[in-house]
Each structure stands twice: as structure tokens, then as C-alpha cells.
Design a protein around this motif. Structure first.
Motif, PDB file in Angstrom:
ATOM      1  N   THR A   3       0.831  -1.203   0.000  1.00 40.82           N
ATOM      2  CA  THR A   3       0.000   0.000   0.000  1.00 40.82           C
ATOM      3  C   THR A   3       0.868   1.257   0.000  1.00 40.82           C
ATOM      4  N   PHE A   4       1.960   1.211   0.777  1.00 43.29           N
ATOM      5  CA  PHE A   4       2.881   2.349   0.817  1.00 43.29           C
ATOM      6  C   PHE A   4       3.516   2.564  -0.552  1.00 43.29           C
ATOM      7  N   ILE A   5       3.944   1.474  -1.203  1.00 38.33           N
ATOM      8  CA  ILE A   5       4.570   1.591  -2.526  1.00 38.33           C
ATOM      9  C   ILE A   5       3.584   2.165  -3.531  1.00 38.33           C
ATOM     10  N   GLN A   6       2.352   1.647  -3.518  1.00 38.28           N
ATOM     11  CA  GLN A   6       1.352   2.094  -4.484  1.00 38.28           C
ATOM     12  C   GLN A   6       0.944   3.549  -4.245  1.00 38.28           C
ATOM     13  N   ASP A   7       0.768   3.919  -2.976  1.00 36.52           N
ATOM     14  CA  ASP A   7       0.276   5.268  -2.674  1.00 36.52           C
ATOM     15  C   ASP A   7       1.374   6.331  -2.704  1.00 36.52           C
ATOM     16  N   GLN A   8       2.511   6.039  -2.061  1.00 32.94           N
ATOM     17  CA  GLN A   8       3.526   7.065  -1.869  1.00 32.94           C
ATOM     18  C   GLN A   8       4.607   7.077  -2.950  1.00 32.94           C
ATOM     19  N   ILE A   9       4.926   5.912  -3.508  1.00 34.24           N
ATOM     20  CA  ILE A   9       5.986   5.869  -4.521  1.00 34.24           C
ATOM     21  C   ILE A   9       5.401   5.969  -5.931  1.00 34.24           C
ATOM     22  N   LEU A  10       4.449   5.088  -6.250  1.00 33.95           N
ATOM     23  CA  LEU A  10       3.854   5.130  -7.584  1.00 33.95           C
ATOM     24  C   LEU A  10       2.789   6.214  -7.701  1.00 33.95           C
ATOM     25  N   GLY A  11       1.934   6.307  -6.684  1.00 33.00           N
ATOM     26  CA  GLY A  11       0.873   7.307  -6.724  1.00 33.00           C
ATOM     27  C   GLY A  11       1.309   8.696  -6.307  1.00 33.00           C
ATOM     28  N   MET A  12       2.449   8.795  -5.617  1.00 36.67           N
ATOM     29  CA  MET A  12       3.009  10.073  -5.170  1.00 36.67           C
ATOM     30  C   MET A  12       1.985  10.936  -4.432  1.00 36.67           C
ATOM     31  N   LYS A  13       1.288  10.344  -3.469  1.00 33.73           N
ATOM     32  CA  LYS A  13       0.311  11.125  -2.708  1.00 33.73           C
ATOM     33  C   LYS A  13       0.989  12.201  -1.856  1.00 33.73           C
ATOM     34  N   TRP A  14       2.233  11.961  -1.493  1.00 34.57           N
ATOM     35  CA  TRP A  14       2.976  12.986  -0.754  1.00 34.57           C
ATOM     36  C   TRP A  14       3.137  14.253  -1.590  1.00 34.57           C
ATOM     37  N   LEU A  15       3.298  14.067  -2.906  1.00 35.70           N
ATOM     38  CA  LEU A  15       3.420  15.203  -3.800  1.00 35.70           C
ATOM     39  C   LEU A  15       2.106  15.977  -3.870  1.00 35.70           C
ATOM     40  N   ASN A  16       1.001  15.237  -3.910  1.00 39.45           N
ATOM     41  CA  ASN A  16      -0.310  15.879  -3.947  1.00 39.45           C
ATOM     42  C   ASN A  16      -0.546  16.701  -2.679  1.00 39.45           C
ATOM     43  N   ALA A  17      -0.140  16.156  -1.524  1.00 43.46           N
ATOM     44  CA  ALA A  17      -0.302  16.874  -0.258  1.00 43.46           C
ATOM     45  C   ALA A  17       0.580  18.114  -0.219  1.00 43.46           C
ATOM     46  N   LEU A  18       1.797  18.000  -0.772  1.00 43.60           N
ATOM     47  CA  LEU A  18       2.714  19.141  -0.802  1.00 43.60           C
ATOM     48  C   LEU A  18       2.163  20.263  -1.676  1.00 43.60           C
ATOM     49  N   SER A  37      -8.876  22.140 -10.058  1.00 41.61           N
ATOM     50  CA  SER A  37      -8.304  21.841 -11.381  1.00 41.61           C
ATOM     51  C   SER A  37      -6.819  22.176 -11.429  1.00 41.61           C
ATOM     52  N   ILE A  38      -6.444  23.313 -10.823  1.00 43.29           N
ATOM     53  CA  ILE A  38      -5.032  23.706 -10.801  1.00 43.29           C
ATOM     54  C   ILE A  38      -4.210  22.688 -10.015  1.00 43.29           C
ATOM     55  N   GLN A  39      -4.732  22.263  -8.868  1.00 41.51           N
ATOM     56  CA  GLN A  39      -4.020  21.271  -8.065  1.00 41.51           C
ATOM     57  C   GLN A  39      -3.844  19.973  -8.842  1.00 41.51           C
ATOM     58  N   PHE A  40      -4.911  19.511  -9.486  1.00 43.14           N
ATOM     59  CA  PHE A  40      -4.859  18.257 -10.241  1.00 43.14           C
ATOM     60  C   PHE A  40      -3.865  18.373 -11.403  1.00 43.14           C
ATOM     61  N   PHE A  41      -3.889  19.507 -12.107  1.00 43.86           N
ATOM     62  CA  PHE A  41      -3.007  19.675 -13.266  1.00 43.86           C
ATOM     63  C   PHE A  41      -1.541  19.654 -12.856  1.00 43.86           C
ATOM     64  N   ILE A  42      -1.199  20.406 -11.824  1.00 47.72           N
ATOM     65  CA  ILE A  42       0.204  20.456 -11.379  1.00 47.72           C
ATOM     66  C   ILE A  42       0.657  19.094 -10.877  1.00 47.72           C
ATOM     67  N   TYR A  43      -0.175  18.473 -10.055  1.00 49.32           N
ATOM     68  CA  TYR A  43       0.166  17.169  -9.484  1.00 49.32           C
ATOM     69  C   TYR A  43       0.331  16.117 -10.566  1.00 49.32           C
ATOM     70  N   ASP A  44      -0.641  16.037 -11.478  1.00 46.95           N
ATOM     71  CA  ASP A  44      -0.598  14.989 -12.503  1.00 46.95           C
ATOM     72  C   ASP A  44       0.552  15.214 -13.470  1.00 46.95           C
ATOM     73  N   THR A  45       0.829  16.464 -13.821  1.00 47.69           N
ATOM     74  CA  THR A  45       1.926  16.753 -14.759  1.00 47.69           C
ATOM     75  C   THR A  45       3.275  16.341 -14.175  1.00 47.69           C
ATOM     76  N   ILE A  46       3.516  16.726 -12.925  1.00 48.48           N
ATOM     77  CA  ILE A  46       4.793  16.381 -12.295  1.00 48.48           C
ATOM     78  C   ILE A  46       4.914  14.875 -12.098  1.00 48.48           C
ATOM     79  N   LYS A  47       3.822  14.243 -11.643  1.00 54.08           N
ATOM     80  CA  LYS A  47       3.864  12.804 -11.379  1.00 54.08           C
ATOM     81  C   LYS A  47       4.126  12.008 -12.651  1.00 54.08           C
ATOM     82  N   ILE A  48       3.391  12.293 -13.703  1.00 50.23           N
ATOM     83  CA  ILE A  48       3.549  11.531 -14.946  1.00 50.23           C
ATOM     84  C   ILE A  48       4.915  11.783 -15.572  1.00 50.23           C
ATOM     85  N   THR A  49       5.389  13.028 -15.519  1.00 49.27           N
ATOM     86  CA  THR A  49       6.716  13.325 -16.069  1.00 49.27           C
ATOM     87  C   THR A  49       7.802  12.552 -15.324  1.00 49.27           C
TER      88      THR A  49
END
Length: 209
Positions: A3-18, A37-49
Motif C-alpha cells: 500500500t505504501f509503494i502504491q500510494d507514496q511511490i507510484l501514486g506520489m500522494k505525498w506530492l499531492n499533499a505538498l 483543477s489547478i491542483q490536479f493539473f500540477i500534481y498529474d503533470t509532475i507525477k507523470i513526467t
């Protein structure tokens, strides 16, 4: 642990919180449509990149061990539906892009590989790979990712088996069957540094495109 790997490493939820905390500091209302929308765009762009950079690097490193000629030799050892399964599985670790399909098809066919095995390889290679698996896990979870991979492999095996049973070898143009050129020569023994540099160059060239 998973769960930690999926949420924090792959899903980068820590990045979303930041990002959420930073946007709140700048006075954004994240409950509004614009703020969310702004939060989702920034989070998703950084995560996918970030994920793409890591995945392209890893995939390129793996691919350096499997030039097309070596893949051809491995698949040539098997026969029947087992050969289709091996072709599909090998396609998952040799992620040749769709633009490589035509020269690889010509090389494998002229080298004497059965048409069905070649098709199983070419179906699975661009469709099922480490990159798609990790991205799907990070976005949709393990169940959907595993289902996608399994279905992709099944489609590749069934597609190749169907082509075998239809006996469509006579539909291949003569210039392809009689082409004596190799897909690729057996790659020399590369050092770890060579493979790392190759992987880095692949990441850079991909983002330049």
C-alpha cells in the motif's frame, strides 16, 4: 508495504499533499472548481513526467539486453502455441515502439520465424510493457493493471495463434520473404556504463521529441 509503494511511490500522494499546502499558502480555494483543477493539473503533470523519466530509463536499460536479433533467436527455439506465448512474453520486455513494427516484422519473417509468432511478439511489444504496468498501477490500482497485462498477453497469443491457423504465409509479399538482411546484428557486450548512457540518451531524446 505494498500500500505504501502504491500510494507514496507510484501514486506520489505525498506530492499531492505538498502541492495542496503550497496552493493554500498562496490563497487558492481548493474546494472550488478552478482551485481543484489547478491542483490536479500540477500534481498529474509532475507525477507523470517523473514516472515517465524513470520508466523510459529502466525500459531502455532492459532493452539494451534484447536487440531484435537476439529476440529472434530466442523465439526460434520454440514451436506451436508455446512459441506464441514466448513471443508475447518476450514482447513485454522488449518494448519496441509501433514505428519499429514494419522493419522488425520484415526481419523476423525473412529470418524464417512463423508468422503467428511474429504477430504475437508485435502485438504485445507496444501494448504490454513495464511502463504501462507501472503507470496503470499508479493511476488505477493493481487489479486494473494486472487485468490489462493479462488481457494484452491473451490477445497477443490468440492473435498469433489465429494467424497460424489461417495459414496466411502466402499473403506475405515475396520481397519480404526473400529479404536476407538481418533485423539487427548481435549487440556487443556492453558495459554497465554503456547501458546507463544509452538509457539516459533515450530519456533525453524522448523528451526532445
Amino acid at each position: 508495504m505494498w500500500t505504501f509503494i502504491q500510494d507514496q511511490i507510484l501514486g506520489m500522494k505525498w506530492l499531492n499533499a505538498l502541492i495542496e499546502q503550497l496552493l493554500l499558502m498562496f490563497g487558492f480555494n481548493l474546494d472550488s472548481r478552478i482551485g481543484g483543477s489547478i491542483q490536479f493539473f500540477i500534481y498529474d503533470t509532475i507525477k507523470i513526467t517523473a514516472l515517465l523519466c524513470v520508466l523510459i530509463f529502466l525500459i531502455s536499460y532492459i532493452q539494451s539486453f534484447f536487440p531484435p536479433e537476439r529476440s529472434r533467436k530466442i523465439m526460434g527455439r520454440f514451436h506451436g502455441i508455446g512459441a506464441n506465448a514466448v513471443g508475447a512474453l518476450l514482447g513485454t520486455v522488449t518494448p519496441f515502439c509501433s514505428c519499429s513494427s514494419i522493419p522488425i516484422f520484415m526481419g523476423f519473417t525473412s529470418a524464417g520465424l512463423p508468422l503467428g509468432v511474429t504477430l504475437s511478439f508485435l502485438i504485445s511489444s507496444p501494448m504490454v510493457d513495464l511502463g504501462s504496468l507501472v503507470l496503470l498501477i499508479s493511476i488505477f490500482g493493481v487489479k486494473i493493471a494486472v487485468t490489462y497485462v493479462v488481457l494484452g498477453l491473451v490477445i497477443a497469443v490468440l492473435g498469433g495463434t489465429l494467424i497460424d491457423n489461417l495459414r496466411m504465409e502466402d499473403q506475405i509479399a515475396d520481397f519480404i520473404r526473400n529479404n536476407n538482411s538481418k533485423v539487427d546484428i548481435e549487440s556487443p557486450n556492453l558495459t554497465v556504463k554503456d547501458r546507463l548512457l544509452y538509457s539516459r540518451d533515450q530519456v533525453v531524446s524522448t523528451f526532445k521529441l
